[in-house]
Design a protein around this motif. Structure first.
Motif, short mmCIF file in Angstrom:
data_model
loop_
_atom_site.label_atom_id
_atom_site.label_comp_id
_atom_site.label_asym_id
_atom_site.label_seq_id
_atom_site.Cartn_x
_atom_site.Cartn_y
_atom_site.Cartn_z
N ALA A 113 0.73 -0.93 0.08
CA ALA A 113 -0.05 0.05 0.10
C ALA A 113 0.95 1.28 -0.06
O ALA A 113 0.74 2.30 -0.85
CB ALA A 113 -0.84 0.00 1.27
N ALA A 114 1.87 1.26 0.83
CA ALA A 114 2.69 2.68 1.02
C ALA A 114 3.54 2.90 -0.39
O ALA A 114 3.50 4.14 -0.80
CB ALA A 114 3.80 2.43 2.03
N LEU A 115 3.96 1.78 -1.08
CA LEU A 115 4.72 2.04 -2.15
C LEU A 115 3.76 2.30 -3.28
O LEU A 115 3.94 3.13 -4.26
CB LEU A 115 5.32 0.62 -2.92
N ALA A 120 1.34 6.54 -6.89
CA ALA A 120 -0.11 7.27 -7.41
C ALA A 120 -0.06 8.77 -7.08
O ALA A 120 -1.08 9.55 -7.63
CB ALA A 120 -1.38 6.49 -6.76
N ALA A 121 0.80 9.27 -6.46
CA ALA A 121 0.84 10.59 -6.04
C ALA A 121 0.89 11.74 -7.38
O ALA A 121 1.50 11.43 -8.29
CB ALA A 121 1.99 10.97 -5.09
N PRO A 122 0.56 12.79 -7.29
CA PRO A 122 0.96 13.73 -8.37
C PRO A 122 2.01 14.04 -8.64
O PRO A 122 3.06 13.98 -7.65
CB PRO A 122 0.01 14.99 -7.68
N SER A 135 -4.34 -0.73 -8.54
CA SER A 135 -3.77 -1.77 -7.68
C SER A 135 -4.37 -1.42 -6.20
O SER A 135 -4.86 -2.23 -5.43
CB SER A 135 -2.45 -2.12 -7.73
N ILE A 136 -4.24 -0.26 -5.69
CA ILE A 136 -4.61 -0.06 -4.47
C ILE A 136 -5.68 0.11 -3.95
O ILE A 136 -6.21 -0.03 -2.71
CB ILE A 136 -3.86 1.60 -4.05
N ALA A 137 -6.77 -0.07 -4.97
CA ALA A 137 -8.31 0.18 -4.63
C ALA A 137 -8.47 -1.11 -3.71
O ALA A 137 -9.31 -0.85 -2.75
CB ALA A 137 -9.03 0.00 -5.99
N GLU A 145 -6.12 6.81 5.18
CA GLU A 145 -5.23 7.50 4.22
C GLU A 145 -5.39 7.38 2.79
O GLU A 145 -5.08 8.23 2.03
CB GLU A 145 -3.61 7.23 4.63
N ILE A 146 -5.47 6.01 2.25
CA ILE A 146 -5.86 5.69 1.00
C ILE A 146 -7.11 6.32 0.48
O ILE A 146 -7.05 7.11 -0.58
CB ILE A 146 -5.87 4.20 0.73
N THR A 147 -8.04 6.12 1.29
CA THR A 147 -9.35 6.78 0.80
C THR A 147 -9.31 8.33 0.61
O THR A 147 -9.53 8.76 -0.36
CB THR A 147 -10.41 6.61 1.76
#
Length: 221
Positions: A113-115, A120-122, A135-137, A145-147
Protein backbone atom coordinates in the motif's frame (compact mmCIF):
# COMPACT_ATOMS: atom_id res chain seq x y z
CA UNK A 1 2.11 -19.34 -28.47
CA UNK A 2 -1.33 -20.89 -28.98
CA UNK A 3 0.03 -24.31 -28.02
CA UNK A 4 1.43 -22.82 -24.81
CA UNK A 5 -2.06 -21.45 -24.01
CA UNK A 6 -3.57 -24.89 -24.51
CA UNK A 7 -0.91 -26.56 -22.36
CA UNK A 8 -1.49 -24.02 -19.61
CA UNK A 9 -5.21 -24.84 -19.69
CA UNK A 10 -4.47 -28.57 -19.38
CA UNK A 11 -2.41 -27.86 -16.28
CA UNK A 12 -0.90 -31.33 -15.90
CA UNK A 13 2.69 -32.16 -14.94
CA UNK A 14 3.47 -33.28 -18.47
CA UNK A 15 1.97 -30.05 -19.86
CA UNK A 16 4.22 -28.07 -17.52
CA UNK A 17 7.25 -29.95 -18.83
CA UNK A 18 6.36 -28.95 -22.39
CA UNK A 19 5.91 -25.32 -21.32
CA UNK A 20 9.29 -25.41 -19.58
CA UNK A 21 10.92 -26.61 -22.79
CA UNK A 22 9.45 -23.64 -24.66
CA UNK A 23 11.31 -21.20 -22.39
CA UNK A 24 14.27 -21.66 -24.72
CA UNK A 25 12.31 -20.40 -27.73
CA UNK A 26 14.01 -17.49 -29.49
CA UNK A 27 10.74 -15.68 -30.24
CA UNK A 28 9.72 -13.22 -27.53
CA UNK A 29 5.99 -13.52 -28.26
CA UNK A 30 6.24 -17.26 -27.60
CA UNK A 31 8.15 -16.78 -24.34
CA UNK A 32 5.58 -14.11 -23.40
CA UNK A 33 2.80 -16.70 -23.54
CA UNK A 34 4.97 -19.31 -21.83
CA UNK A 35 5.52 -16.97 -18.89
CA UNK A 36 1.80 -16.28 -18.63
CA UNK A 37 0.99 -19.99 -18.61
CA UNK A 38 3.59 -20.80 -15.97
CA UNK A 39 1.45 -18.71 -13.65
CA UNK A 40 -1.22 -21.43 -13.86
CA UNK A 41 0.99 -23.82 -11.89
CA UNK A 42 0.56 -22.04 -8.57
CA UNK A 43 1.24 -25.14 -6.48
CA UNK A 44 4.67 -25.74 -8.00
CA UNK A 45 7.44 -23.69 -6.34
CA UNK A 46 9.69 -24.46 -9.30
CA UNK A 47 7.29 -22.68 -11.66
CA UNK A 48 7.28 -19.62 -9.41
CA UNK A 49 11.08 -19.64 -9.26
CA UNK A 50 11.19 -19.71 -13.05
CA UNK A 51 8.84 -16.73 -13.22
CA UNK A 52 11.12 -14.80 -10.85
CA UNK A 53 14.09 -15.60 -13.08
CA UNK A 54 12.20 -14.59 -16.24
CA UNK A 55 10.98 -11.34 -14.66
CA UNK A 56 14.53 -10.48 -13.72
CA UNK A 57 16.67 -11.70 -16.59
CA UNK A 58 14.76 -12.27 -19.85
CA UNK A 59 16.19 -10.12 -22.64
CA UNK A 60 12.72 -9.04 -23.85
CA UNK A 61 10.83 -6.55 -21.70
CA UNK A 62 7.46 -7.85 -22.90
CA UNK A 63 8.37 -11.29 -21.55
CA UNK A 64 9.57 -9.87 -18.25
CA UNK A 65 6.31 -7.90 -18.00
CA UNK A 66 4.27 -11.05 -18.60
CA UNK A 67 6.20 -12.82 -15.84
CA UNK A 68 5.50 -9.96 -13.43
CA UNK A 69 1.78 -10.21 -14.16
CA UNK A 70 1.87 -13.98 -13.68
CA UNK A 71 3.68 -13.57 -10.35
CA UNK A 72 0.96 -11.23 -9.12
CA UNK A 73 -1.76 -13.70 -10.07
CA UNK A 74 0.16 -16.54 -8.44
CA UNK A 75 -0.24 -14.84 -5.02
CA UNK A 76 3.04 -16.46 -4.06
CA UNK A 77 4.80 -14.92 -1.03
CA UNK A 78 8.03 -14.79 -3.05
CA UNK A 79 6.42 -12.49 -5.63
CA UNK A 80 6.43 -9.39 -3.43
CA UNK A 81 10.16 -8.64 -3.47
CA UNK A 82 10.43 -9.27 -7.20
CA UNK A 83 7.62 -6.81 -7.88
CA UNK A 84 9.20 -4.22 -5.57
CA UNK A 85 12.52 -4.55 -7.42
CA UNK A 86 10.73 -4.06 -10.75
CA UNK A 87 8.94 -0.94 -9.48
CA UNK A 88 12.19 0.55 -8.21
CA UNK A 89 14.15 -0.32 -11.36
CA UNK A 90 14.25 1.41 -14.73
CA UNK A 91 13.04 0.18 -18.11
CA UNK A 92 12.03 1.74 -21.44
CA UNK A 93 8.77 3.68 -21.12
CA UNK A 94 8.48 2.48 -17.50
CA UNK A 95 7.24 -0.84 -18.87
CA UNK A 96 8.34 -3.03 -15.97
CA UNK A 97 7.32 -0.51 -13.34
CA UNK A 98 3.82 -0.18 -14.81
CA UNK A 99 3.25 -3.94 -15.01
CA UNK A 100 4.65 -4.54 -11.53
CA UNK A 101 2.36 -1.90 -10.05
CA UNK A 102 -0.64 -3.54 -11.70
CA UNK A 103 0.51 -6.97 -10.52
CA UNK A 104 0.35 -5.79 -6.90
CA UNK A 105 -3.42 -5.56 -7.24
CA UNK A 106 -3.65 -9.26 -8.10
CA UNK A 107 -1.11 -10.19 -5.43
CA UNK A 108 -3.30 -8.55 -2.78
CA UNK A 109 -0.52 -7.97 -0.25
CA UNK A 110 -1.35 -4.99 1.98
CA UNK A 111 2.38 -4.35 2.49
CA UNK A 112 2.39 -2.82 -0.99
CA UNK A 113 0.00 0.00 0.00
CA UNK A 114 2.70 2.54 0.93
CA UNK A 115 4.64 1.90 -2.29
CA UNK A 116 1.48 2.20 -4.38
CA UNK A 117 0.55 5.47 -2.68
CA UNK A 118 3.99 6.81 -3.55
CA UNK A 119 3.53 6.06 -7.26
CA UNK A 120 -0.12 7.19 -7.31
CA UNK A 121 0.83 10.66 -6.10
CA UNK A 122 0.67 13.82 -8.23
CA UNK A 123 3.83 14.43 -10.21
CA UNK A 124 4.25 10.83 -11.36
CA UNK A 125 3.49 9.91 -15.01
CA UNK A 126 -0.23 9.44 -15.60
CA UNK A 127 0.03 5.82 -16.81
CA UNK A 128 2.05 4.95 -13.72
CA UNK A 129 -0.45 6.68 -11.45
CA UNK A 130 -3.37 4.86 -13.07
CA UNK A 131 -1.65 1.50 -12.54
CA UNK A 132 -0.96 2.28 -8.89
CA UNK A 133 -4.49 3.57 -8.30
CA UNK A 134 -6.07 0.48 -9.86
CA UNK A 135 -4.01 -1.78 -7.60
CA UNK A 136 -4.39 0.12 -4.35
CA UNK A 137 -8.18 0.11 -4.65
CA UNK A 138 -8.50 -3.30 -3.02
CA UNK A 139 -5.63 -3.12 -0.52
CA UNK A 140 -5.61 -2.26 3.18
CA UNK A 141 -9.30 -1.36 3.17
CA UNK A 142 -9.27 0.05 6.69
CA UNK A 143 -6.54 2.56 5.79
CA UNK A 144 -8.26 5.95 5.62
CA UNK A 145 -5.10 7.57 4.24
CA UNK A 146 -5.71 5.73 0.98
CA UNK A 147 -9.33 6.85 0.78
CA UNK A 148 -8.38 10.46 1.50
CA UNK A 149 -5.61 10.40 -1.11
CA UNK A 150 -7.98 9.06 -3.76
CA UNK A 151 -10.59 11.70 -2.89
CA UNK A 152 -7.96 14.42 -3.31
CA UNK A 153 -7.17 13.17 -6.81
CA UNK A 154 -10.73 13.96 -7.89
CA UNK A 155 -9.87 17.66 -7.82
CA UNK A 156 -6.99 17.34 -10.26
CA UNK A 157 -7.36 18.77 -13.77
CA UNK A 158 -6.25 15.55 -15.53
CA UNK A 159 -9.56 14.26 -16.89
CA UNK A 160 -8.09 10.92 -17.97
CA UNK A 161 -7.26 10.05 -14.36
CA UNK A 162 -10.77 10.53 -12.99
CA UNK A 163 -12.33 7.23 -14.16
CA UNK A 164 -9.56 5.23 -12.46
CA UNK A 165 -10.00 7.20 -9.23
CA UNK A 166 -13.80 6.90 -9.28
CA UNK A 167 -13.65 3.13 -9.84
CA UNK A 168 -11.04 2.76 -7.09
CA UNK A 169 -13.27 4.57 -4.60
CA UNK A 170 -16.20 2.36 -5.55
CA UNK A 171 -14.13 -0.77 -5.07
CA UNK A 172 -12.84 0.33 -1.67
CA UNK A 173 -16.38 0.77 -0.42
CA UNK A 174 -15.50 3.46 2.12
CA UNK A 175 -18.62 5.58 2.91
CA UNK A 176 -16.34 8.59 3.49
CA UNK A 177 -15.97 8.82 -0.30
CA UNK A 178 -19.71 9.27 -0.93
CA UNK A 179 -19.93 13.05 -0.34
CA UNK A 180 -16.98 13.65 -2.67
CA UNK A 181 -18.51 11.48 -5.40
CA UNK A 182 -21.92 13.13 -5.00
CA UNK A 183 -20.24 16.52 -5.17
CA UNK A 184 -18.52 15.46 -8.37
CA UNK A 185 -21.87 14.72 -10.01
CA UNK A 186 -23.26 18.17 -9.11
CA UNK A 187 -20.07 20.13 -9.75
CA UNK A 188 -20.15 20.03 -13.53
CA UNK A 189 -16.63 18.57 -13.55
CA UNK A 190 -17.78 15.41 -15.32
CA UNK A 191 -19.86 15.09 -18.50
CA UNK A 192 -23.57 14.34 -18.02
CA UNK A 193 -23.08 10.94 -19.61
CA UNK A 194 -20.56 10.07 -16.91
CA UNK A 195 -22.89 10.89 -14.01
CA UNK A 196 -24.58 7.42 -14.01
CA UNK A 197 -21.14 5.83 -13.87
CA UNK A 198 -20.27 7.87 -10.77
CA UNK A 199 -23.65 7.02 -9.24
CA UNK A 200 -22.87 3.34 -9.82
CA UNK A 201 -19.83 3.65 -7.57
CA UNK A 202 -21.92 5.40 -4.90
CA UNK A 203 -24.47 2.59 -5.06
CA UNK A 204 -21.66 0.02 -4.76
CA UNK A 205 -20.36 1.75 -1.63
CA UNK A 206 -23.82 1.86 -0.02
CA UNK A 207 -24.43 -1.80 -0.89
CA UNK A 208 -21.13 -2.88 0.62
CA UNK A 209 -21.76 -0.84 3.77
CA UNK A 210 -25.14 -2.53 4.21
CA UNK A 211 -23.73 -6.00 3.65
CA UNK A 212 -25.41 -6.50 0.29
CA UNK A 213 -23.75 -7.76 -2.86
CA UNK A 214 -22.68 -4.56 -4.62
CA UNK A 215 -23.21 -3.92 -8.32
CA UNK A 216 -20.11 -4.15 -10.48
CA UNK A 217 -18.31 -0.87 -9.69
CA UNK A 218 -16.08 -1.19 -12.72
CA UNK A 219 -18.87 -0.84 -15.25
CA UNK A 220 -18.17 1.02 -18.46
CA UNK A 221 -18.69 4.75 -18.63
Amino acid sequence: AEAAKALGSIGSASAEQQIDAALANDLPWVRDQVARQLGNFKDDPAATAKLVDIATHDKAYRVRSAALEALGKSKSPVAYNTLVDAVNGESPDDTLRRHALRAFGDLGDDKAAALLLQWAAPGKPLEIREAAIDSIAGLDLSNKEITHALISYLDEPAASLKPSVIIALGRRGDPEAVPALEGLIHSGQVPDLMAPFVQMQIDAIHAKASGQAPPDPGGAC
